[in-house]
Scaffold this active site. Structure first.
Site, PDB file in Angstrom:
ATOM      1  N   MET A 149      35.895  40.911  44.542  1.00  0.00           N
ATOM      2  CA  MET A 149      37.667  41.234  45.070  1.00  0.00           C
ATOM      3  C   MET A 149      37.400  41.305  46.646  1.00  0.00           C
ATOM      4  O   MET A 149      38.156  40.565  47.717  1.00  0.00           O
ATOM      5  CB  MET A 149      37.551  43.029  45.030  1.00  0.00           C
ATOM      6  CG  MET A 149      37.991  43.371  43.476  1.00  0.00           C
ATOM      7  SD  MET A 149      39.569  42.757  42.980  1.00  0.00           S
ATOM      8  CE  MET A 149      40.237  43.850  43.787  1.00  0.00           C
ATOM      9  N   GLY A 150      36.353  41.496  47.327  1.00  0.00           N
ATOM     10  CA  GLY A 150      36.192  41.172  49.157  1.00  0.00           C
ATOM     11  C   GLY A 150      35.798  40.105  49.399  1.00  0.00           C
ATOM     12  O   GLY A 150      36.942  38.794  50.283  1.00  0.00           O
TER      13      GLY A 150
ATOM     14  N   GLU B 276      47.042  51.396  32.716  1.00  0.00           N
ATOM     15  CA  GLU B 276      45.936  50.492  32.002  1.00  0.00           C
ATOM     16  C   GLU B 276      45.049  50.811  30.722  1.00  0.00           C
ATOM     17  O   GLU B 276      45.213  49.921  29.891  1.00  0.00           O
ATOM     18  CB  GLU B 276      45.438  49.971  33.017  1.00  0.00           C
ATOM     19  CG  GLU B 276      44.575  48.376  32.875  1.00  0.00           C
ATOM     20  CD  GLU B 276      44.041  48.174  34.360  1.00  0.00           C
ATOM     21  OE1 GLU B 276      42.236  48.533  34.264  1.00  0.00           O
ATOM     22  OE2 GLU B 276      43.950  47.452  35.115  1.00  0.00           O
TER      23      GLU B 276
ATOM     24  N   SER C 117      45.205  45.592  42.871  1.00  0.00           N
ATOM     25  CA  SER C 117      45.200  44.644  41.695  1.00  0.00           C
ATOM     26  C   SER C 117      45.128  43.861  42.031  1.00  0.00           C
ATOM     27  O   SER C 117      45.495  42.669  42.676  1.00  0.00           O
ATOM     28  CB  SER C 117      46.204  45.918  41.109  1.00  0.00           C
ATOM     29  OG  SER C 117      45.979  46.110  40.320  1.00  0.00           O
TER      30      SER C 117
ATOM     31  N   LYS D 180      47.575  53.296  43.459  1.00  0.00           N
ATOM     32  CA  LYS D 180      47.234  52.198  42.232  1.00  0.00           C
ATOM     33  C   LYS D 180      46.300  53.492  40.805  1.00  0.00           C
ATOM     34  O   LYS D 180      45.712  52.711  39.973  1.00  0.00           O
ATOM     35  CB  LYS D 180      45.322  52.611  43.459  1.00  0.00           C
ATOM     36  CG  LYS D 180      45.074  51.354  42.553  1.00  0.00           C
ATOM     37  CD  LYS D 180      44.930  49.956  41.818  1.00  0.00           C
ATOM     38  CE  LYS D 180      43.879  48.987  41.470  1.00  0.00           C
ATOM     39  NZ  LYS D 180      42.437  49.355  41.150  1.00  0.00           N
TER      40      LYS D 180
ATOM     41  N   ASP E 172      28.847  41.739  55.108  1.00  0.00           N
ATOM     42  CA  ASP E 172      28.088  42.094  53.724  1.00  0.00           C
ATOM     43  C   ASP E 172      26.917  43.074  54.350  1.00  0.00           C
ATOM     44  O   ASP E 172      25.978  42.432  54.682  1.00  0.00           O
ATOM     45  CB  ASP E 172      28.456  42.045  52.217  1.00  0.00           C
ATOM     46  CG  ASP E 172      28.046  42.599  51.128  1.00  0.00           C
ATOM     47  OD1 ASP E 172      29.393  42.784  50.325  1.00  0.00           O
ATOM     48  OD2 ASP E 172      27.345  41.868  50.881  1.00  0.00           O
ATOM     49  N   ARG E 173      26.240  43.739  52.818  1.00  0.00           N
ATOM     50  CA  ARG E 173      24.580  44.287  53.202  1.00  0.00           C
ATOM     51  C   ARG E 173      23.689  42.868  52.639  1.00  0.00           C
ATOM     52  O   ARG E 173      22.993  42.863  53.322  1.00  0.00           O
ATOM     53  CB  ARG E 173      24.204  45.190  52.133  1.00  0.00           C
ATOM     54  CG  ARG E 173      24.838  46.712  52.840  1.00  0.00           C
ATOM     55  CD  ARG E 173      24.362  48.092  52.506  1.00  0.00           C
ATOM     56  NE  ARG E 173      25.214  47.242  50.820  1.00  0.00           N
ATOM     57  CZ  ARG E 173      24.598  48.233  49.742  1.00  0.00           C
ATOM     58  NH1 ARG E 173      23.465  49.388  50.295  1.00  0.00           N
ATOM     59  NH2 ARG E 173      25.418  48.684  48.203  1.00  0.00           N
TER      60      ARG E 173
ATOM     61  N   HIS F 152      48.430  53.652  38.289  1.00  0.00           N
ATOM     62  CA  HIS F 152      48.829  51.897  37.806  1.00  0.00           C
ATOM     63  C   HIS F 152      47.557  51.741  37.036  1.00  0.00           C
ATOM     64  O   HIS F 152      47.065  51.594  35.647  1.00  0.00           O
ATOM     65  CB  HIS F 152      48.126  51.244  38.531  1.00  0.00           C
ATOM     66  CG  HIS F 152      48.122  49.796  38.495  1.00  0.00           C
ATOM     67  ND1 HIS F 152      47.041  49.245  38.102  1.00  0.00           N
ATOM     68  CD2 HIS F 152      48.975  48.669  37.581  1.00  0.00           C
ATOM     69  CE1 HIS F 152      46.968  48.153  37.524  1.00  0.00           C
ATOM     70  NE2 HIS F 152      47.709  48.252  37.948  1.00  0.00           N
TER      71      HIS F 152
END
Length: 292
Positions: free
Chosen positions: A11-12, A171, A112, A164, A30-31, A167
């Site tokens: 996602m990121g 789902e 989302s 969310k 990020d690691r 949501h």
């Protein structure tokens, strides 16, 4: 506009790219050094001009708490932190208090869109004070789908992740309904092409949806899903939805049943079904199967 983004996974990483495509500057951390723009959170913060905006996209719970704690020592009054992961809404309230004591704003954003978000955009459900949310509007506009929908300032801190969560609960229930219908169609002899039945529902029916489209995609790849094991994890948000329903005395039978169905999928030999088989044998003489 400048943004610091922590967590560059599926996602990121795509969110970083979509924001950059909209003309904004993103410094990602990020690691994993292979995807990170900088070597540390401190370096990321140092590269941002005040007042800074930092968006967090890491797993809920301890990982998010650790990042919030570190940012609390690096950022300054007037900066803003956004938690775009799947944190529990009660954690948002805690993080807002902790950062607010240092003059740092906090916004929670339910996001989302999954792996399709880079091209299609991300639906955003946001919670927080208006002054903090307003600062982020250019980023929200970059991330959301084109058109009038896909973004909402849902309310105060916690409202974004609560929305969310609901949501995701819906789902769960929708996926369960498609799964049950698919199994029944596969079971009967009279239906000889279940995949095409699902495909026929994609236009002109009241149950058409993106989830249905994805189901057809899956059946195109593996018509009878023979390559998959009947096992499904849950992300935690389904559980939180049911817990919130209990706390608020709101009946959620479909969502609750869909969550329990996932639990059942993890049992190779259901202890509950053993008792049911035993009872059926006791009161009706129904046959039972011996354990191998």
């Amino acid at each position: 506009m400048q943004l610091g983004l922590i967590g560059l996974g599926k996602m990121g990483g795509n969110m970083r790219e979509r924001i950059r495509r909209a003309g904004h500057t993103v410094i990602g951390y990020d690691r994993n050094p292979d995807v990170s723009d900088v070597s540390s959170l401190a370096e990321m913060v140092a590269g941002l001009q005040a007042p800074r905006i930092v968006w967090v996209m890491v797993p809920a719970g301890a990982a998010t708490q650790s990042v919030v704690d570190e940012l609390g020592g690096l950022l300054e009054a007037g900066d803003t932190v956004v938690d775009g992961g799947n944190s529990r809404w009660t954690d948002d309230e805690k993080h807002a208090r902790e950062l607010g004591a240092k003059g740092i704003g906090f916004v929670d954003a339910g996001v989302s869109g999954g792996v399709w978000g880079l091209e299609n955009g991300y639906a955003l459900m946001v919670g927080g004070e208006k002054e903090h949310v307003d600062r982020l509007q250019p980023i929200f506009e970059a991330l959301k789908p084109e058109g009038p929908y896909g973004y909402v300032h849902a309310g105060k801190v916690g409202a974004g992740h609560f929305s969310k969560m609901v949501h995701n609960g819906i789902e769960y229930a929708m996926m369960q309904a498609y799964a049950e219908g698919w199994e029944l169609l596969e079971k009967v002899d009279s239906v000889t092409d279940v995949r095409e039945v699902f495909r026929s529902w994609q236009d002109g029916t009241v149950i058409r949806s993106w989830l249905l489209d994805l189901a057809v995609n899956a059946l195109d790849e593996d018509e009878h899903l023979e390559k998959l094991r009947g096992y499904a994890e849950d992300s935690g948000e389904g559980r939180w939805t049911v817990e919130a329903a209990i706390d608020n005395a709101v009946p959620l039978p479909a969502i609750t049943a869909s969550l329990f169905a996932r639990f059942a999928s993890r049992q190779e030999d259901s202890p509950q079904m053993k008792m049911i088989a035993a009872l059926r044998n006791q009161f009706g003489g129904h046959a039972v199967e011996s354990a191998q």
